[in-house]
Scaffold this active site. Sequence first.
Site, short mmCIF file in Angstrom:
data_model
loop_
_atom_site.label_atom_id
_atom_site.label_comp_id
_atom_site.label_asym_id
_atom_site.label_seq_id
_atom_site.Cartn_x
_atom_site.Cartn_y
_atom_site.Cartn_z
N CYS A 83 0.82 -1.22 0.00
CA CYS A 83 0.00 0.00 0.00
C CYS A 83 0.85 1.27 0.00
O CYS A 83 0.32 2.38 -0.10
CB CYS A 83 -0.94 0.01 1.20
SG CYS A 83 -1.94 -1.46 1.31
N HIS A 333 -9.27 3.74 -1.13
CA HIS A 333 -7.90 3.23 -0.99
C HIS A 333 -7.56 2.25 -2.12
O HIS A 333 -7.50 1.04 -1.91
CB HIS A 333 -7.76 2.58 0.40
CG HIS A 333 -6.39 2.12 0.74
ND1 HIS A 333 -5.23 2.66 0.20
CD2 HIS A 333 -5.96 1.13 1.59
CE1 HIS A 333 -4.18 2.04 0.70
NE2 HIS A 333 -4.59 1.10 1.53
N1 COA Z 1 -16.70 2.54 4.15
C1 COA Z 1 -17.96 2.99 3.93
N2 COA Z 1 -18.87 2.30 3.21
C2 COA Z 1 -18.47 1.15 2.66
C3 COA Z 1 -17.19 0.65 2.82
C4 COA Z 1 -16.29 1.37 3.61
N3 COA Z 1 -15.06 0.93 3.84
N4 COA Z 1 -17.08 -0.52 2.16
C5 COA Z 1 -18.27 -0.75 1.58
N5 COA Z 1 -19.12 0.25 1.89
C6 COA Z 1 -20.51 0.32 1.54
C7 COA Z 1 -20.83 -0.09 0.11
O1 COA Z 1 -20.99 1.01 -0.74
C8 COA Z 1 -22.14 -0.82 0.27
O2 COA Z 1 -23.19 0.14 0.39
P1 COA Z 1 -24.61 -0.10 -0.31
O3 COA Z 1 -25.13 -1.38 0.31
O4 COA Z 1 -25.38 1.13 0.07
O5 COA Z 1 -24.31 -0.22 -1.76
C9 COA Z 1 -22.04 -1.50 1.61
O6 COA Z 1 -21.14 -0.69 2.36
C10 COA Z 1 -21.54 -2.94 1.54
O7 COA Z 1 -20.46 -2.98 0.62
P2 COA Z 1 -19.70 -4.30 0.25
O8 COA Z 1 -18.86 -4.00 -0.94
O9 COA Z 1 -20.67 -5.45 0.15
O10 COA Z 1 -18.78 -4.52 1.50
P3 COA Z 1 -17.90 -5.78 1.82
O11 COA Z 1 -18.48 -6.40 3.04
O12 COA Z 1 -17.70 -6.65 0.62
O13 COA Z 1 -16.48 -5.13 2.14
C11 COA Z 1 -14.88 -4.48 3.75
C12 COA Z 1 -16.32 -4.31 3.25
C13 COA Z 1 -14.68 -3.54 4.92
C14 COA Z 1 -14.65 -5.93 4.22
C15 COA Z 1 -13.90 -4.14 2.59
O14 COA Z 1 -14.15 -2.83 2.16
C16 COA Z 1 -12.46 -4.28 3.03
O15 COA Z 1 -11.91 -5.39 3.02
N6 COA Z 1 -11.78 -3.18 3.42
C17 COA Z 1 -10.40 -3.22 3.85
C18 COA Z 1 -9.48 -3.13 2.67
C19 COA Z 1 -8.05 -3.36 3.06
O16 COA Z 1 -7.72 -4.23 3.84
N7 COA Z 1 -7.13 -2.59 2.50
C20 COA Z 1 -5.73 -2.70 2.77
C21 COA Z 1 -5.43 -2.03 4.05
S1 COA Z 1 -3.85 -2.44 4.69
#
Ligand code: COA
Length: 385
Positions: A83, A333
């Site tokens: 990242c 991100h």
């Molecule tokens: N913040 C705010 N809203 C978010 C979001 C976030 N991080 N991620 C998704 N949403 C919203 C989406 O728009 C969706 O909204 P909707 O239902 O109104 O369309 C809803 O939340 C669900 O989204 P979805 O894509 O199904 O979420 P998910 O459960 O597949 O993924 C996480 C959510 C948190 C698990 C995923 O974003 C993730 O893994 N994040 C971390 C990424 C990471 O590790 N990066 C490297 C860092 S070192």
Amino acid sequence: MRDVAVIGVGMIKWGERWESSLRDLFVEAALAALDDCGLDRVDALYVGSMSPGLFTGQEHIGALFADYLGLAHLPATRVESACASGGLAFRQAFLEVSSGLSEIVLAAGVEKMTDVDGAEATYVLSTAADQEYESFHGITFPGLYALIARDYMHRYGLTREQLAAVAIKNHAHGSHNPFAQFPRKIDLETVLNSPMVADPLRLMDCSPITDGAAAVVLCPLERARELGKKKPVKVLGSGQASDTMALHHREDFCYFRSTAEAAKRAFEMAKIERERVDFLEVHDCFTIAEICVLESLGFFERGKAGSAAQEGITALDGKLPVNPSGGLKSKGHPVGATGVAQIVELVHQLRGEAGERQVKGAKVGLAQNMGGTGASSVVHILEGC
Ligand code: COA
């Protein structure tokens, strides 16, 4: 070494960009940066990307991107540091101009993460953790940061509300950023009622999965006014450092040693004290990360950065604004692009063109970008001219 300036920046809308391919995202950001400084050529290209192969099937992107930008035959290099790939691409471009090797260098970052499903994206991201000690045993980045959060809560009494305050603040900032993936304000209830991802981290504590790119153009400071169209921004300091890959090998989960070392080097080069820094863009991949980073950078005492968010000290109108862009939490991100986008935000702020999210009187800004749970970090300090 000679002084270096940023003379052009390009940012594009981040989010789920179904209509654009990986190369489209890069070209859109790169053309925006070239347009910003009025140039149609550069001498070299560095592009930060963590895992284009696993996310999209495309490797060898340095040459490909130079070609699609209409600048085939350039020295074109892909840079990878998870990242922190974008921040490191910027540092490589800075070093190339500073050394005198090239006059005008484009540094870009790109990632297209939504072409795979959520489980696959989690797997691809986990390749940046220690495979043998961490990923093989099923831990993910939300899981690793949850361990850090639990340790921090236990040691310093951080509350769930203080963690939420980081997300609420960054979404408030991001609501003024037209490029942000989630430019909407959220409140405490939204954070506390969002689905649990890895206890204690909920959905609203996490940065999202994002498609995006960003680009900047660098040149020698002494040629900045001749080559660019807008106020140049000087690179005062650049620092890079690393740490153990596996979290359990660290003496302290909550202190990112690579960030502390990179900051030390950047401040030594800049020859300024922390008091001169007016605002920061830091790597809030999870709410707990912003808290630990601010303490590792030396801007807050250990155990104090959580209450700082709750008390408004790190808000746009606070004493030390942090993540005026909305940070990774609200802006998004796209892992390889994040470090370059932080530089874009610094430049917008230092030129005084950040609109409703402008930090008043901003003269010096700091960007901190890290890979994994901080196995690599890059810190840059920029000053408006
Ligand atoms: N913040 C705010 N809203 C978010 C979001 C976030 N991080 N991620 C998704 N949403 C919203 C989406 O728009 C969706 O909204 P909707 O239902 O109104 O369309 C809803 O939340 C669900 O989204 P979805 O894509 O199904 O979420 P998910 O459960 O597949 O993924 C996480 C959510 C948190 C698990 C995923 O974003 C993730 O893994 N994040 C971390 C990424 C990471 O590790 N990066 C490297 C860092 S070192």
